[in-house]
Design a protein around this motif. Structure first.
Motif, mmCIF file in Angstrom:
data_model
loop_
_atom_site.group_PDB
_atom_site.id
_atom_site.type_symbol
_atom_site.label_atom_id
_atom_site.label_comp_id
_atom_site.label_asym_id
_atom_site.label_seq_id
_atom_site.Cartn_x
_atom_site.Cartn_y
_atom_site.Cartn_z
ATOM 1 N N PHE A 43 55.726 20.917 -21.748
ATOM 2 C CA PHE A 43 55.332 21.506 -23.034
ATOM 3 C C PHE A 43 55.057 20.407 -24.059
ATOM 4 N N ARG A 44 55.696 19.246 -23.898
ATOM 5 C CA ARG A 44 55.404 18.122 -24.798
ATOM 6 C C ARG A 44 53.941 17.682 -24.644
ATOM 7 N N LYS A 60 50.970 17.316 -27.547
ATOM 8 C CA LYS A 60 50.045 16.200 -27.796
ATOM 9 C C LYS A 60 48.639 16.726 -28.075
ATOM 10 N N ILE A 61 48.256 17.785 -27.370
ATOM 11 C CA ILE A 61 46.943 18.388 -27.612
ATOM 12 C C ILE A 61 46.906 18.981 -29.011
ATOM 13 N N ALA A 62 48.008 19.636 -29.402
ATOM 14 C CA ALA A 62 48.074 20.235 -30.741
ATOM 15 C C ALA A 62 48.030 19.161 -31.819
ATOM 16 N N MET A 63 48.744 18.044 -31.589
ATOM 17 C CA MET A 63 48.817 16.995 -32.603
ATOM 18 C C MET A 63 47.475 16.282 -32.786
ATOM 19 N N ILE A 103 52.730 27.527 -28.985
ATOM 20 C CA ILE A 103 52.288 26.589 -30.026
ATOM 21 C C ILE A 103 52.302 27.271 -31.392
ATOM 22 N N GLN A 104 51.820 28.508 -31.439
ATOM 23 C CA GLN A 104 51.822 29.245 -32.709
ATOM 24 C C GLN A 104 53.244 29.467 -33.200
ATOM 25 N N ASP A 114 55.043 24.385 -17.212
ATOM 26 C CA ASP A 114 55.397 23.828 -15.902
ATOM 27 C C ASP A 114 54.429 24.319 -14.834
ATOM 28 N N ARG A 115 54.092 25.623 -14.889
ATOM 29 C CA ARG A 115 53.218 26.202 -13.861
ATOM 30 C C ARG A 115 51.775 25.720 -14.014
ATOM 31 N N VAL A 116 51.297 25.654 -15.258
ATOM 32 C CA VAL A 116 49.911 25.235 -15.482
ATOM 33 C C VAL A 116 49.727 23.763 -15.119
ATOM 34 N N TYR A 117 50.681 22.917 -15.539
ATOM 35 C CA TYR A 117 50.532 21.485 -15.251
ATOM 36 C C TYR A 117 50.818 21.163 -13.787
ATOM 37 N N GLN A 118 51.457 22.087 -13.082
ATOM 38 C CA GLN A 118 51.594 21.907 -11.641
ATOM 39 C C GLN A 118 50.208 21.893 -10.992
ATOM 40 N N VAL A 119 49.301 22.729 -11.512
ATOM 41 C CA VAL A 119 47.921 22.738 -11.008
ATOM 42 C C VAL A 119 47.132 21.558 -11.568
#
Length: 657
Positions: A4-5, A9-12, A199-200, A388-393
């Motif tokens: 999630f960090r 980074k994308i949000a920042m 994020i929201q 966790d699931r999305v970044y696994q892909v």
């Protein structure tokens, strides 16, 4: 939370948006605490039948009296300074404190008399108007804050969704079969939505509510920071319990998402195979399978609900404990006029009813955001589990990719070679075993064999849908693994048995992969594939007809003719036909046979087929069995010496008779 960090980074990267969210949240927090502070003016000023200017003058008088008393006391203590050193230091501190207090109120007094009302009731009107104005301004900033937060969350969601889809396009074929379509769809939709909501929540309530608490904390600390610390001794215990709940929530959410993927997979299979389910009357069996998955998902949801329900009582208990401790301590201090509690100094001067009421108001002001924060935990844990699931892909590196230093792909003028090929989808189950085959440039070969012998797998190695475990595929001596994928695949045209059309027009499907081509070239390719007639005569909108998802508005034979037209328009150097005429009726096959004969002439063509009419197009026939090449030669030669080919021929002859 490590994955999630990465979302953070994308949000920042959207710095202006983030800063705007923070500033608007800060304004909301300050105005929230300021509105609550009005209780002081009501209790200590208005309820004492004073106006604010009168109260200021009273503070000046009291401060001067305190200064005068301190000076007298210092003169008395000065008789024995060594013995009274500690008391002298304390008195000097109070003297300085009250002198500064008197000076401050003296500076405020002229302003108060000029601009503020001089009666208690008029003061009440001003306080009420100030609270109302503060509430309106706070509401405006909260609306702006909500819009900014939604914009940030949705922009992050958009970026992640594009990144996820782009990565899906880069993955090799084995990744799709390993993950499953339903699971990938769930990760690209539901999981990414959870991350956007996370994020929201993080830049919304998780920032705004703590800032409101911090503003109330600052006001309460100004009244008595020692009393505030005393009332917060239960916070560490509550924080520890909430952290345990957070871990349980993340684990439960991850399992629920996995079960939801199973439901997606079941739905995908059901919708794809509905005809088969109805034909074999398997509705009850499929219903039981779906019910089982749905019940497991329900149990996961209830576990999440149970954990989530514990957060609010914890925070509420914390708030009540803080208020009760403050009430007991404050009552002792205010009612008795004390400045210490159990010998511990709490305030420099006795607290007034108004100051204590304001202290209570600030505690209540902290408890409401704390209650709202109880809703934040599940959103953040859902976002963490989804990350966790999305970044696994996203962290799955494609096994098939361009080489670091690609070589130029030569024009095929000599041969396409399969050299000592070994391959298996699983290490313990080989599909191809030491396959050696050379196809001369411009030669057409037909590959035949029983189902599962490795024909389609072998041809999938040419465009590098898979790479061999050992051996190599070469074009004029250049290993296809050493060239760019785009260069390689742009030379290849494919028509397979499982024809896929996209939910677009007939013309767009024929021109797929060919770029912007004029309409007359599209129609010419359709005529060669004997598709022009049914397109113009049977379809309402002709070449502009939308074929539906997967081309489901067309018959199997129509889909294959569209796919053949697509290959003809591409005009490839290497043509791969994998049972390309399997769903075409006999009449259409006769028409297309001549088209294929013309199209494959002087073109390197690899054909997988069971139809003898298609085999007649081949210059050479290759017979495969159990992942190996048994024999190769002309049709007549193989009939005379290859038992497997002879059985296949007689079987096809009986089926077509």
């Amino acid at each position: 939370m490590s994955h999630f960090r990465r979302v953070l980074k994308i949000a920042m990267a959207h710095r202006v948006n983030v800063i705007a969210c923070m500033l608007t949240s800060l304004v909301v927090a300050v105005l929230w605490a300021s509105s609550l502070s009005a209780v002081f003016a009501v209790v200590d000023v208005i309820m004492e039948d004073m106006s604010l200017p009168e109260w200021v003058d009273k503070q000046v008088v009291e401060a001067r009296e305190e200064v005068a008393q301190a000076k007298v006391k210092l003169e008395q203590l000065g008789a024995d300074p060594e013995a009274n050193r500690v008391e002298i230091q304390g008195t000097q501190f109070h003297l300085k404190l009250n002198a500064n207090r008197a000076k401050t109120f003296e500076q405020v007094s002229p302003i108060a008399h000029r601009w503020l009302p001089d009666t208690a009731y008029q003061t009440l009107i001003v306080v009420a108007a100030a609270v109302m104005l503060s509430t309106v301004v706070k509401s405006i900033f909260r609306v702006i804050n909500q819009v900014l937060i939604s914009r940030l969350g949705n922009r992050v969601g958009l970026a992640l969704r594009k990144q996820f889809y782009d990565h899906l396009l880069q993955l090799d074929m084995s990744a799709y079969s390993h993950q499953g379509r339903g699971d990938l769809m769930n990760r690209c939709t539901t999981d990414l939505n959870y991350m956007s909501v996370g994020i929201q929540t993080l830049f919304g309530m998780a920032v705004r509510e703590p800032l409101k608490m911090l503003a109330c904390f600052a006001f309460a600390a100004y009244i008595s920071w020692r009393l505030l610390l005393l009332t917060m001794i239960v916070v560490p215990l509550a924080g520890y319990l909430i952290s345990l709940l957070a871990k349980s929530l993340k684990r439960a959410n991850r399992r629920a998402m996995e079960e939801l993927s199973s439901i997606y997979e079941t739905l995908t299979e059901t919708l794809t195979g509905m005809k088969l389910i109805k034909a074999f009357t398997m509705e009850n069996a499929e219903r039981e399978k779906f019910d089982s998955s749905a019940k497991v998902y329900y149990r996961r949801q209830m576990r999440i609900a149970t954990y989530n329900s514990l957060v609010s009582p914890l925070t509420e208990t914390l708030g009540i404990a803080m208020v009760l401790m403050a009430a007991l301590a404050g009552g002792y201090l205010v009612l008795g006029g004390h400045t210490d509690l159990f010998g511990i100094p709490i305030s420099d001067r006795p607290l007034t009813h108004g100051a204590m009421s304001m202290f209570f108001a600030m505690l209540v002001g902290m408890s409401d955001p704390a209650r709202r924060l109880s809703n934040v935990f599940n959103d953040l844990q859902q976002a963490a589990a989804a990350s966790d699931r999305v970044y696994q892909v996203l962290d799955t590196a494609p096994a098939i990719k361009d080489p670091p230093q690609p070589k130029p792909l030569p024009k095929l003028t000599k041969s396409l070679c399969f050299e000592h090929i070994h391959f298996g989808y699983h290490e313990d189950r080989p599909v191809l075993v030491d396959v050696d085959l050379e196809v001369e440039a411009g030669e057409t070969i037909a590959i035949v064999g029983t189902n599962g012998c490795g024909k389609s797998t072998l041809l999938s190695l040419v465009p590098r849908f898979y790479d061999p475990a050992a051996g190599r595929v070469t074009i004029d001596g250049v290993n296809v693994a050493d060239v760019r994928l785009r260069d390689l695949r742009s030379r290849i045209g494919m028509v397979s048995q499982e024809t896929l059309l996209f939910n677009a027009s007939i013309a767009e499907n024929i021109a797929y992969g060919a770029g912007n081509v004029p309409q007359h070239e599209i129609e010419a390719a359709a005529r060669k594939a004997h598709a022009h007639q049914f397109i113009t005569e049977k379809l309402t909108d002709g070449y502009n007809t939308i074929v539906g998802p997967g081309g489901n508005r067309l018959s199997g034979g129509q889909r294959q003719r569209i796919a053949l037209a697509r290959a003809i328009l591409r005009d490839p150097e290497i043509l791969i036909l994998d049972e390309a005429t399997s769903q075409i009726d006999m009449e259409s096959e006769q028409l297309i046979h001549q088209v294929l004969a013309d199209f494959t002439r002087n073109r390197t063509t690899l054909i997988i087929t069971h139809r003898m009419s298609t085999i007649s197009l081949a210059d050479r026939v290759v017979v495969m069995d159990k992942g190996q090449i048994l024999d190769a030669g002309s049709h007549e030669l193989l009939l005379s010496r290859c038992d497997v080919y002879r059985r296949l021929f007689h079987l096809q002859y009986r089926e077509s008779a």
